[in-house]
Each structure stands twice: as structure tokens, then as C-alpha cells.
Design a protein around this motif. Structure first.
Motif, short mmCIF file in Angstrom:
data_model
loop_
_atom_site.label_atom_id
_atom_site.label_comp_id
_atom_site.label_asym_id
_atom_site.label_seq_id
_atom_site.Cartn_x
_atom_site.Cartn_y
_atom_site.Cartn_z
N GLU A 595 46.23 39.80 39.63
CA GLU A 595 46.60 41.20 39.86
C GLU A 595 45.44 42.01 40.43
O GLU A 595 45.64 43.03 41.08
CB GLU A 595 47.09 41.84 38.56
CG GLU A 595 48.42 41.27 38.06
CD GLU A 595 48.81 41.80 36.70
OE1 GLU A 595 48.07 42.67 36.17
OE2 GLU A 595 49.83 41.36 36.15
N THR A 596 44.21 41.55 40.18
CA THR A 596 43.02 42.26 40.66
C THR A 596 42.36 41.57 41.85
O THR A 596 41.36 42.06 42.37
CB THR A 596 41.98 42.38 39.53
OG1 THR A 596 41.51 41.06 39.18
CG2 THR A 596 42.60 43.01 38.29
N ALA A 597 42.88 40.41 42.25
CA ALA A 597 42.26 39.63 43.33
C ALA A 597 42.39 40.35 44.67
O ALA A 597 43.36 41.08 44.90
CB ALA A 597 42.92 38.25 43.41
N PRO A 598 41.44 40.15 45.57
CA PRO A 598 41.51 40.80 46.89
C PRO A 598 42.71 40.28 47.68
O PRO A 598 43.07 39.11 47.57
CB PRO A 598 40.19 40.40 47.56
CG PRO A 598 39.76 39.16 46.85
CD PRO A 598 40.23 39.30 45.44
N ASP A 599 43.33 41.15 48.46
CA ASP A 599 44.53 40.80 49.22
C ASP A 599 44.14 40.36 50.63
O ASP A 599 43.89 41.19 51.50
CB ASP A 599 45.47 42.00 49.27
CG ASP A 599 46.80 41.66 49.92
OD1 ASP A 599 46.98 40.51 50.36
OD2 ASP A 599 47.66 42.56 50.00
N GLU A 600 44.11 39.04 50.83
CA GLU A 600 43.72 38.51 52.14
C GLU A 600 44.77 38.78 53.21
O GLU A 600 44.47 38.73 54.41
CB GLU A 600 43.46 37.01 52.04
CG GLU A 600 44.69 36.13 51.94
CD GLU A 600 45.35 36.11 50.57
OE1 GLU A 600 46.40 35.45 50.41
OE2 GLU A 600 44.83 36.78 49.64
N LYS A 601 46.00 39.07 52.79
CA LYS A 601 47.06 39.36 53.76
C LYS A 601 46.82 40.73 54.40
O LYS A 601 47.19 40.95 55.55
CB LYS A 601 48.42 39.34 53.06
CG LYS A 601 48.78 38.00 52.43
CD LYS A 601 50.18 38.06 51.82
CE LYS A 601 50.52 36.76 51.11
NZ LYS A 601 49.80 36.61 49.84
N LYS A 602 46.21 41.61 53.64
CA LYS A 602 45.93 42.96 54.15
C LYS A 602 44.70 42.95 55.04
O LYS A 602 44.69 43.54 56.13
CB LYS A 602 45.74 43.90 52.96
CG LYS A 602 45.54 45.36 53.35
CD LYS A 602 45.42 46.22 52.11
CE LYS A 602 45.18 47.67 52.46
NZ LYS A 602 45.02 48.51 51.24
N GLU A 603 43.61 42.32 54.56
CA GLU A 603 42.37 42.23 55.33
C GLU A 603 41.52 41.11 54.76
O GLU A 603 41.54 40.85 53.57
CB GLU A 603 41.61 43.56 55.30
CG GLU A 603 41.36 44.08 53.89
CD GLU A 603 40.90 45.52 53.86
OE1 GLU A 603 40.98 46.19 54.92
OE2 GLU A 603 40.46 45.98 52.80
N PHE A 604 40.77 40.45 55.64
CA PHE A 604 39.91 39.35 55.22
C PHE A 604 38.45 39.81 55.35
O PHE A 604 38.01 40.22 56.41
CB PHE A 604 40.15 38.12 56.10
CG PHE A 604 39.33 36.92 55.69
CD1 PHE A 604 39.81 36.03 54.74
CD2 PHE A 604 38.08 36.69 56.24
CE1 PHE A 604 39.06 34.92 54.36
CE2 PHE A 604 37.31 35.59 55.86
CZ PHE A 604 37.82 34.70 54.91
#
Length: 803
Positions: A595-604
Motif C-alpha cells: 500500500e505504501t510502495a512506489p507506483d512504477e505505473k505512474k512514474e519510474f
């Protein structure tokens, strides 16, 4: 009364229980959660007396003018009548508005009277004046969470309204409204007009709710409290000192206590107060009318100053931009550019940097170096080198302090630019001392690990140094530590310990090196190097099956990091904790971390690489193979572009696991990982993946792999180590596709008895069935759980919540 109202089942159960016990019940929740309607519905066929503290607020004693007196000869408190239906029912609403001492005393006196069942309704959690009586008498409490409508209840409400909707639309409404009855009802009304659930309707309803709060709720508050909250609404969360600075009010502590009792719009956790978004909108709207934009800009500026004083650069920039202070924005961008990427906020602030005019950047050596670093982090090497060259020209044109500053930034970039890799690092290190010590240049703030728990795979990749690790530690180690100063304390021992660990070196030598590295950093070194040393000790303990020791080590370091406010390390510490949970098959911890992990789909963002690689493992654990492979391909691109050898091996290995499970071609990636690991004589990169990699070895076949891998001795040991880790952590990254419905009652009964330690014959006797039948169900259970033995089956079933 809203006859189509759906009462939340949890809240109803508590009301029934309180009625049965004739126990005072306190119901609280923010505006719109249907507190009053819940009680009206429940008491619809009963006689009761209703009092609202909203009425006659100027003369609160009149609210209770018709309050029932204690019956003559009534029993002592807590004595009950023979039947619950004989008790008088009294409902007191809007309790958060009750300020009268007389009224409060009347309620306190009534609680516990056997002839009265009291229902109290308010917006805030238990008020302080009721707390002592609550502890003594033991009320039942219906919380705001209990009042939230569930997905099923929202769908039922829509059906009663004769609305057509899909399951996805009902789920969307639940997610957007958080089960708030007022907002759900407003949504239903709009749907009757032909509108469909979606972002546009959500925005429209949110704006209407804000208008309602401003016109109907805020007006109930005392003027000084409302004024304070309007000032502080320039931020959504704050501490008490920040509220004092922003508002300029010395009574903040008292005002916050009153705000907490005024309604469930303000929460406090560990000294941080948070305003609900809907309340923030209403407060800002009213503040714009009362104070005007100039005055609100002053409060935003105060907030920016507070953030700046506490090194919170990102929110400070937001505040300064909001109040139009462009000169402060530039100052903060320069300040951030002085930090290394591990401590700075390059990625978060990229919009501000990229909006700067080129002439502005060229005025500052720090900004030019910052732009070079930013573009490198954005995987844009040409632009990074462009600003590096600009900085070189700047050095040639300037003199004195400006030239020394620019030269120090050039040296820093030579060492630190991510896209340049580490191939030429030895030559650079040999040149640096003459620049630093002969020309009086100081190296800017430096990060070796980029906050990762690794030195060999931290800020840059140093796998190629591992081949001559002992020699380099002696010959180059002192030079490196001298060049880096406090930023390099403990580095050589930590790096050598990590290299020996990867190559399966002596455990006690590794532990000695890591412990000494940690002690060196504790003096005047950097906590990021200590994290690398601690992280390696955690891996060492996990490898040897000492999971509790590993957890204790990491937990102690986590506490130290928080005490010393090295908060930049916390995200990767949490990721390492998640990796430990994966070994144990702890689904709840893994899901919470995700739930707190970075969203690679949004930006890498390359600085998130450690968390991305953790997330890949979580995807594999959850069976989300397409998501895992998609993220792996991004990491593969980064590894190739930035010469990250270790990450390339890791990506190939994890990619092989994913592809094998998806039924794709996986051997090429697996062999690539094995051959490259063998080239450096690394074991732990592979063997730490335990059960997940053991399956690949089994599928590929030993004879095939021995033909492909030249170092037979290395391969034999790798197989042995991998098998040992697989035995210690049998559910690590296991495919867990089974769910409760997949198991019949007999299969579940057998699993439960196996968990108790019973044998096949004992189970057959207990369940009165043939041993062959028990064996059949046991085999099917193993197949569904993806395991091969009783111990693994019981562990997997517990992790899935089946046992």
C-alpha cells in the motif's frame, strides 16, 4: 425519516446489544454518517424522548426542562427493571454542542439509572467530561467506522431507489464516499437525474458537500475556534508548534482541544494533527471571504517558513509558490541542489527545476551541478553532460570562492553521476586528492549507498571490484576513505564484508567486518553506511535461518534511525522488513507494505530501485506475474543504461522465475543470471531466493546446467546452498493460488488434524475413514497449496487464512 435508509449492520448489532443490556450507548461520527437516522430507524416502533443540544444554545438549561426526574424510590445505579421494554428511552443528540455544566451534570446523573436507557449522539470521539463515567459504567460505542456503509449496503440502497447500476459503479461510489450516508444519498439523487458515477459526479458532489459544511456546520463553531482553523487550513496536517507559528495565536493548545471535541474532522496521531479534506475545502472557502487572498498568502508564507526551518523542502516550496514568493522558491532549489540525491528531493522538485530559465541556472554553480544530477536521474545522459560542460566553462571564467565551489561540484559529479558507472572510478579517485588538498577544495555532501542496504550495489555498481576485493581494500581503501572523509567512514570494511558474503566467505570474518564497519560509522560517520552494514548482517542471519535475530537487528536499527531523524532511510528499511515477511509467507505484512510502495505505473524513478525490486517479489508472491514482468523490464532498461551489473543479474533471475510460472521461455534469463553470477563467484544473489530458484534448478535439470556452466565446484555449492534456504523458508515466493472454497470439509478437517501433529493412521481413526482416503485428500491439499510436505502445507494454509 428516510424510509429507504440502510442501517449499517455493525451499528445495528451494537444498538441491539446495548438495548439488551440496557447499557448507555455513545454514537459518534462526522457530519453525514447517519447517526441520528440510525437511531430513528431503530426506535421507529418505540416510544422515546429526543433532546438536541443544538436547540436553544443560548439557554442550554432549557434543553433539559422536560428531562425525566428519577422515580421515587428508584433503585441504585446499574439496577435494571425486570424487562428492557419497561425502561424509558432518552436520546440526546448533538452532544458536541453541549457546553452547559448543568446539562452535562444532568446526563452524568442519568447514566446508570435502571429505569432509563440513554442513547448519546455526537460528532467527536468520547468527550473528556464523559470519560471517567465511561470507564466506570462501560458504555457501548458505535464509531464512525461502524457507521460507514459497506459496498453491499450501498448497492441495497441503490436498489431501493430503483436505480440501475453496475457492480463496478457501486464499488466506485463506496471508494469515493467512504460509506458516508449523506454523500451516498446525494449520489443517488444525481443518478436519478441521469448522471453516472465517475470523476465528474464525484467532484460535483464534493463541492456541494463543502458548501453544506461551510453554510451549516462551520457556523455552529465559536468564532475564535473558526478563525484559528481557517488560518491553519493553508495546510492539511500540522504540529502544535507549526500551528502557533502559522496562526500567531498563543492559545493553540486550548483551541485544538476544543476542535477535537467539536467534531470528528480533526485527528491527532503522535503529535500530528490532520484536517479532513472536505473540512479543509470548507475552511479555505470561508477564509477567502473573511480574510482575503493577501492575508491567506501570509499564513501560507508562515507555513513555508516552518517547513524550511525543519528541512522539509518540498512542502516549503509548495507554500512559497502558493503565496507568490519566487525568490524563496529559488533559494530552496539551490539549497536542495547542495544535497546528494539520497537526502535531496530532485525527482519531487523536477517541475520547479525544469521550469527555470537557462540564464537563471547559469548564475549558480550549485544549480548547474544539480541540473546535471537531475537529468542523470531522469535517464537523460545527454542533457546531464550538457550541464556538466556548462559547469566546466563556468570554472574557467570565474575566480576565487566561486571557482572553488564550481570545481568541487565538478569533482563531485565525476564521482557521483549515476549514468557514468564505476569503471573509471579508480583513476578518478587517484586524481581527486591533489584537487582537494592542494587547491583547498572540499567535497560536497556525498552518498555512497543512495540509502540502499548495500555498498557494492548502492549509489553505483562495484561488482567488478569484488574480484580483487582484499587487494583493493588494502591498496585503495585508505585513499577512498581519505577522499570521502566522514562520508566514507566504515565503507571499506562494509564493502569487503559484503563482497565476501556474496562469495560465500567465512561467516565469522564477514560478521567481524560488518560489526567494525558499523562501529566506525557510529563515531562521526554516516548512518547510510551503517544501514549497509546492518542490512548485510540481516541477510547473513536470514541465510543461516536466524530470522528472529534478523528482525531484532533491523528493529533496533529502525528505532535508532527514528531517534536520530535519518528519515530518508525509513522507506528502504520498510522494504527490507517486507522481504523478511516474504520469507515467512506473511501475507498481511506484504499487503500492508504494498500500500505504501512506489507506483512504477505512474512514474519510474531510479532512486526507488531497491523498493521496486522488493515490489517485484511481492508481485510474484501474489501471483501478479504480468505486473512483475512489466516492472522487471523497466529495471532491465535502467540496469543496461547505467551499467548496473548486480541489478541485471537480479532482474534476469526474477524474470526467469516469472516466465517459468507463466509458461514462457525462461531458461535464457536463468542461464544469463547464473553465468554472470559464476563469473564473479557470487552465491547469495542466487541462493537467497531459495524455494523460488530451486524449482528452476529442478525444471532445467542438473546435467543440462552442468554442461552450460564451466565451474562445476561453484555450481555444486550453489545447488546445496539454495536447497538449504528452500528448506528453511519453504513458502518463500510460493504460488499460493488456493482459497477456502477450494477445500471441502473433509479436506479442511484433515489439514486441521495435520496441524495438530496427527499421522495418517491417527487421522483415519479420528475421522472414521480409510487411510487411503486420507492420503488422497492429503495429496490434493498439497497440490492446491503448491507444497510437497505436511509442514509446508500447514504453514501455507495458515498464511492463506485457511487454518
Amino acid at each position: 425519516m428516510d424510509k429507504s435508509y440502510i442501517a449499517p449492520e455493525v451499528a445495528l448489532r451494537k444498538l441491539r446489544a446495548a438495548r439488551g443490556l440496557q447499557q448507555t450507548i455513545y454514537i459518534y461520527g462526522a457530519t453525514g454518517y447517519g447517526k441520528t437516522e440510525l437511531v430513528r430507524q431503530y426506535l421507529s416502533n418505540r416510544r422515546y424522548q429526543y433532546f438536541s443540544c443544538r436547540e436553544d444554545r443560548e439557554k442550554p438549561e432549557e434543553i433539559f426542562s422536560f428531562w425525566p426526574e428519577r422515580e421515587k424510590g428508584a433503585g441504585k445505579p446499574r439496577e435494571k427493571r425486570n424487562t428492557k421494554d419497561q425502561a424509558s428511552v432518552i436520546v440526546v443528540d448533538d452532544l458536541h454542542l453541549l457546553k452547559s455544566e448543568e446539562g452535562r451534570a444532568q446526563i452524568l446523573e442519568t447514566i446508570g439509572r435502571g429505569e432509563v436507557w440513554l442513547i448519546l449522539i455526537g460528532r467527536s470521539p468520547m468527550p473528556l467530561w464523559l470519560m471517567q463515567t465511561y470507564v466506570k459504567e462501560g458504555f457501548l460505542i458505535v464509531t464512525e467506522e461502524d457507521l460507514r456503509l459497506k459496498k453491499k449496503e450501498i448497492a441495497e440502497y441503490f436498489q431501493r431507489q430503483q436505480l440501475s447500476f453496475t457492480e463496478e459503479e457501486a464499488a466506485y461510489v463506496w471508494e469515493q464516499t467512504q460509506g458516508n450516508g449523506y454523500v451516498v444519498r446525494h449520489t443517488a439523487l444525481k443518478m436519478q437525474e441521469g448522471k453516472r458515477p465517475g470523476p465528474q459526479l464525484t467532484q460535483e458532489i464534493q463541492e456541494a458537500f463543502v458548501d453544506y459544511l461551510e453554510s451549516c456546520i462551520l457556523v455552529e463553531w465559536d468564532s475564535d475556534l473558526l478563525e484559528f482553523l481557517m488560518k491553519i487550513s493553508v495546510v492539511e496536517e500540522f504540529t502544535l508548534p507549526m500551528a502557533e507559528l502559522v496562526s500567531g495565536d498563543s492559545r493553540v493548545s486550548e483551541l485544538l482541544e476544543r476542535a477535537l471535541e467539536a467534531g470528528n474532522f480533526l485527528t491527532c496521531e503522535e503529535g500530528v494533527y490532520r484536517l479532513r479534506p472536505e473540512l479543509v475545502g470548507a475552511l479555505r472557502k470561508r477564509a477567502a471571504k473573511v480574510f482575503g487572498s493577501d492575508k491567506m498568502a501570509d499564513y501560507a508564507y508562515n507555513a513555508g517558513l516552518y517547513y524550511e526551518m525543519h528541512d522539509q523542502i518540498v512542502p516549503a516550496l509548495v507554500m512559497f509558490e502558493q503565496c507568490g514568493r519566487k525568490e524563496r522558491v529559488k533559494d530552496l532549489l539551490v539549497r536542495n541542489a547542495r544535497l546528494n540525491p539520497g537526502n535531496g528531493h530532485y525527482f519531487e522538485l523536477r517541475r520547479y527545476y525544469l521550469q527555470m530559465r537557462e540564464e537563471e541556472v547559469e548564475e549558480s554553480a550549485v544549480l548547474m551541478a544539480g541540473m546535471s544530477m537531475l537529468y542523470s536521474l531522469l535517464l537523460q545522459e545527454d542533457e546531464s553532460e550538457y550541464w556538466y560542460d556548462k559547469l566546466k566553462l563556468f570554472v574557467q571564467k570565474t575566480k576565487g570562492g566561486q571557482r572553488r565551489e564550481a570545481l568541487s561540484r565538478l569533482v563531485y559529479l565525476d564521482i557521483a553521476l549515476p549514468h557514468r558507472g564505476s569503471i573509471d572510478m579508480l583513476e578518478i579517485m587517484k586524481r581527486v586528492p591533489s584537487l582537494l588538498f592542494k587547491r583547498g577544495i572540499r567535497l560536497p555532501e556525498f552518498s555512497v549507498t543512495s540509502n540502499c542496504p548495500s555498498t557494492m550495489n548502492g549509489g553505483k555498481d562495484f561488482c567488478h571490484w569484488s574480484k580483487d576485493d582484499r587487494k583493493l581494500a588494502v591498496t585503495v581503501g585508505r585513499l577512498v576513505e581519505r577522499v570521502l572523509g566522514r562520508y566514507g567512514k566504515g565503507l571499506v570494511k562494509a564493502a569487503l564484508g559484503e563482497s565476501l558474503y556474496e562469495k560465500g566467505g567465512d561467516t565469522y570474518e564477514i560478521l567481524t567486518l560488518l560489526t567494525r564497519a558499523q562501529m566506525e560509522t557510529e563515531g562521526s560517520g554516516m548512518m547510510e553506511i551503517e544501514f549497509a552494514a546492518v542490512g548485510l548482517q540481516v541477510r547473513l542471519n536470514v541465510f543461516h535461518g536466524e530470522m528472529q535475530t534478523a528482525k531484532a537487528l533491523l528493529g533496533a536499527f529502525d528505532g535508532k534511525v527514528r531517534e536520530q531523524r535519518a528519515l530518508q532511510l525509513l522507506p528502504n528499511i520498510a522494504a527490507l522488513k517486507c522481504r523478511l515477511a516474504l520469507y515467512e509467507g506473511d501475507r498481511n505484512t506484504v499487503e500492508t507494505w504494498m500500500e505504501t510502495a512506489p507506483d512504477e505505473k505512474k512514474e519510474f524513478y531510479v532512486m526507488e530501485r531497491y523498493r521496486y525490486l522488493t515490489k517485484v517479489r511481492c508481485y510474484i508472491f501474489a501471483g501478479a506475474y504480468l505486473e512483475a514482468q512489466s516492472l522487471l523490464e523497466k529495471l532491465r532498461y535502467y540496469a543496461e543504461k547505467f551499467h548496473r551489473i548486480y541489478i541485471r543479474m537480479e532482474v534476469n533471475l526474477l524474470s526467469a522465475i516469472v516466465k517459468q510460472r507463466m509458461g514462457g521461455e525462461w531458461k535464457e534469463d536463468f542461464l544469463a543470471a547464473l553465468k554472470e553470477a559464476g563469473k564473479y563467484h557470487f552465491f547469495r544473489l542466487i541462493s537467497e531466493e531459495g524455494a523460488a530458484v530451486k524449482a528452476l534448478f529442478a525444471s532445467a535439470g542438473r546435467s543440462f546446467l552442468e554442461q552450460e556452466l564451466p565451474d562445476k565446484e561453484w555450481f555444486s555449492r550453489l545447488l546445496l546452498e539454495t536447497g538449504e534456504v528452500a528448506v528453511r523458508y519453504p513458502v518463500y515466493l510460493k504460488r499460493q493460488l488456493a482459497q477456502m472454497p477450494d477445500f471441502c470439509e473433509t479436506a479442511l478437517a484433515i489439514l486441521r488434524l495435520q496441524a495438530e501433529g496427527l499421522s495418517v493412521n491417527q487421522i483415519s481413526e479420528r475421522l472414521s475413514m480409510k487411510a487411503a482416503t486420507v492420503k488422497y485428500h492429503t495429496k490434493e491439499n498439497y497440490r492446491k497449496l503448491g507444497v510437497s510436505g505436511k509442514t509446508d502445507a500447514v504453514l501455507a494454509a495458515r498464511n492463506l487464512g485457511i487454518l
